[in-house]
Design a protein around this motif. Structure first.
Motif, mmCIF file in Angstrom:
data_model
loop_
_atom_site.group_PDB
_atom_site.id
_atom_site.type_symbol
_atom_site.label_atom_id
_atom_site.label_comp_id
_atom_site.label_asym_id
_atom_site.label_seq_id
_atom_site.Cartn_x
_atom_site.Cartn_y
_atom_site.Cartn_z
ATOM 1 N N VAL A 174 0.142 -0.614 0.014
ATOM 2 C CA VAL A 174 0.323 0.084 -0.331
ATOM 3 C C VAL A 174 0.968 1.177 -0.300
ATOM 4 O O VAL A 174 2.022 0.796 -0.099
ATOM 5 N N ARG B 246 -1.032 6.529 3.794
ATOM 6 C CA ARG B 246 -0.356 8.240 4.318
ATOM 7 C C ARG B 246 -0.969 8.827 5.642
ATOM 8 O O ARG B 246 -1.731 8.122 6.562
ATOM 9 N N TYR C 22 -7.900 -0.817 9.885
ATOM 10 C CA TYR C 22 -8.188 -1.110 8.833
ATOM 11 C C TYR C 22 -9.897 -1.207 8.708
ATOM 12 O O TYR C 22 -10.740 -2.542 8.774
ATOM 13 N N GLU D 106 4.047 9.889 3.260
ATOM 14 C CA GLU D 106 3.678 8.880 2.649
ATOM 15 C C GLU D 106 4.639 8.081 2.101
ATOM 16 O O GLU D 106 5.556 8.503 1.422
ATOM 17 N N GLY E 191 -5.994 0.174 -6.542
ATOM 18 C CA GLY E 191 -6.522 1.603 -6.320
ATOM 19 C C GLY E 191 -7.928 1.833 -5.130
ATOM 20 O O GLY E 191 -7.596 3.114 -5.098
ATOM 21 N N ARG E 192 -7.984 1.081 -4.061
ATOM 22 C CA ARG E 192 -8.905 1.084 -3.177
ATOM 23 C C ARG E 192 -8.147 2.085 -2.314
ATOM 24 O O ARG E 192 -6.805 1.096 -1.818
ATOM 25 N N VAL E 193 -8.838 2.442 -1.903
ATOM 26 C CA VAL E 193 -8.125 3.326 -0.804
ATOM 27 C C VAL E 193 -8.966 3.355 0.619
ATOM 28 O O VAL E 193 -10.619 3.238 1.131
ATOM 29 N N THR F 77 -4.585 7.059 5.771
ATOM 30 C CA THR F 77 -5.251 5.840 4.862
ATOM 31 C C THR F 77 -4.272 5.286 4.056
ATOM 32 O O THR F 77 -3.106 5.651 4.594
ATOM 33 N N THR G 193 -3.646 3.089 0.279
ATOM 34 C CA THR G 193 -4.130 2.756 -1.037
ATOM 35 C C THR G 193 -3.112 1.811 -1.275
ATOM 36 O O THR G 193 -2.286 1.519 -1.633
ATOM 37 N N VAL H 186 -1.894 -0.903 -3.592
ATOM 38 C CA VAL H 186 -1.415 -0.627 -5.352
ATOM 39 C C VAL H 186 -0.665 -1.747 -5.571
ATOM 40 O O VAL H 186 -0.362 -1.898 -6.830
#
Length: 110
Positions: free
Chosen positions: A11, A14, A35, A60, A80-82, A94, A96, A98
């Motif tokens: 991920v 951030r 999460y 980040e 791309g899911r946050v 957060t 994200t 990857v």
């Protein structure tokens, strides 16, 4: 020390929240927040930060994450899911997605 199995995902983590005293927050590899993996389920995650051992508020960095019991929430990740990252009920950042490294977590229609 991370769990004795491969990571579940990579991920971009951030850190958005300051410390409770208002100062810059700092977390290190081994950090274990929760999460929002599903709308009705939060899970613990172990972080190992890549390219450095820590993250401070406003930064980040890439991280490998290991989720607690990923078999309980299969097919919940896509690139791309946050995800919201929290300490208890307090959002602190957060993540994200990857790369999905554990195939059980990959969404079927991704």
């Amino acid at each position: 020390m991370h769990p004795h199995r491969p990571p579940d995902a990579k991920v971009l983590f951030r850190l958005t929240s300051p410390a409770l005293d208002g100062e810059q927050k700092r977390v290190r590899s081994g950090y274990r927040p929760v999460y929002d993996i599903r709308s009705d389920y939060w899970t613990s995650a172990h972080h190992e930060f890549l390219g450095g051992n820590q993250v401070v508020t406003g930064e980040e960095t890439a991280a490998h994450v290991w989720f607690l019991t990923p078999e309980v929430y299969p097919h919940t990740l896509w690139i791309g899911r946050v995800l919201t990252v929290a300490e208890g009920a307090r959002p602190v950042g957060t993540a994200t997605v990857v790369e999905i490294l554990n195939p059980i977590l990959e969404r079927d229609d991704a």
